[in-house]
Design an enzyme around this catalytic site. Structure first.
Site, PDB file in Angstrom:
ATOM      1  N   SER A 139      -1.574   1.870   6.558  1.00 39.18           N
ATOM      2  CA  SER A 139      -1.885   2.116   5.149  1.00 39.18           C
ATOM      3  C   SER A 139      -0.729   2.877   4.523  1.00 39.18           C
ATOM      4  CB  SER A 139      -3.162   2.953   5.027  1.00 39.18           C
ATOM      5  OG  SER A 139      -3.359   3.412   3.703  1.00 39.18           O
ATOM      6  N   TYR A 152      -8.249   9.931   7.569  1.00 41.59           N
ATOM      7  CA  TYR A 152      -7.764   8.553   7.435  1.00 41.59           C
ATOM      8  C   TYR A 152      -6.235   8.521   7.410  1.00 41.59           C
ATOM      9  CZ  TYR A 152      -7.123   3.925   5.337  1.00 41.59           C
ATOM     10  OH  TYR A 152      -6.738   2.631   5.074  1.00 41.59           O
TER      11      TYR A 152
END
Length: 263
Positions: A139, A152
């Site tokens: 990401s 995350y």
């Protein structure tokens, strides 16, 4: 139409929706023999109507399940050429001081240990075929702060380093390992934010921080995944590709400070 994956076997985890579903179907459309895997029953919908795909329910962060997944692909299709370790969870948006060890443990188990297990168990089988590719979905949140919650973001930064390390350890094997770093994409993970923005009439604000001024769709990530897995990317190895409309060129954010918010 290109048929870049005729005779190739591809595993895609997190294939029950979003990026995983789009990628699994795109591989199949280009002749690939696809094993779509997900913890959800929705993975059956992903392979519906595809003659060259099967679905398996697995936990991407469980070693036994990954071993079973790789074995099933090899038994059913005769070998393995590509593994796309795409499964992941968001872990919410709680800050460092508001989140629990239990949440961090689960996020790291799925998002980071999952790709580690994929590399560990898929690479030897891909070597048996003479080489291939492993892709991990990271990401832009793993590139620098400001694009996701702490757990995350840390897990995705780990994925990027894992890819770099694995590429080095697989030197001379002809197995390439790369990461894809999506920006804001409309998927099951982000659906609540998209639905809320539309409900309050602010859908035009989605993706406004990137130069393209829009969010992305899963198929745009799938296109990059197919390129990186194909022979066209034969000299791309150990890299983290941002596919984010230009967001990571700046990462503009509102900074959260200890005990207060700075504006």
């Amino acid at each position: 139409m290109q048929v870049r994956f005729a005779g190739k076997t591809i595993i895609v985890t997190g294939a029950g929706s979003g990026i995983g579903r789009a990628t699994a179907r795109a591989f199949a459309a280009e002749g690939g023999q696809v094993v779509a895997a997900d913890l959800s029953d929705a993975v059956e919908e992903t392979v519906a109507g595809l003659d060259n795909a099967i679905a398996l329910r697995i936990d991407a962060g469980d070693e036994g399940d990954i071993q079973r997944l790789v074995a099933a692909a090899c038994d059913h299709f005769g070998g393995l050429d590509v593994f796309h370790a795409n499964a992941g969870i968001s872990g919410g948006a709680d800050g460092i001081f508001d989140s629990s060890v239990e949440l961090w443990t689960e996020v790291l188990r799925v998002n980071l240990i999952g790709p580690f297990l994929a590399i560990k168990h898929a690479a030897p089988r891909i070597v048996e075929r003479g080489g291939g590719a492993i892709l991990c979905t990271a990401s832009v949140a793993g590139l620098r702060s400001g694009a996701g919650g702490p757990a995350y973001s840390a897990s995705k930064a780990g994925v990027i380093n894992l890819v770099q390390t694995a590429a080095q350890q697989l030197a001379t094997s002809n197995v390439r390992v790369n990461a894809i770093c999506p920006g804001l994409i409309e998927t099951g993970m982000t659906q609540r934010a998209f639905d809320y923005a539309r409900e309050v009439g602010k859908q035009d604000k989605l993706g406004q921080l990137n130069p393209l001024r829009r969010a992305g769709v899963p198929e745009e990530i799938a296109s990059v995944a197919l390129f990186l897995a194909s022979d066209e990317a034969s000299y791309v190895n150990g890299q983290a590709w941002a596919v984010d409309g230009g967001l990571s060129s700046s990462h503009p954010v509102t900074r959260q400070m200890f005990g207060k918010t700075a504006f």
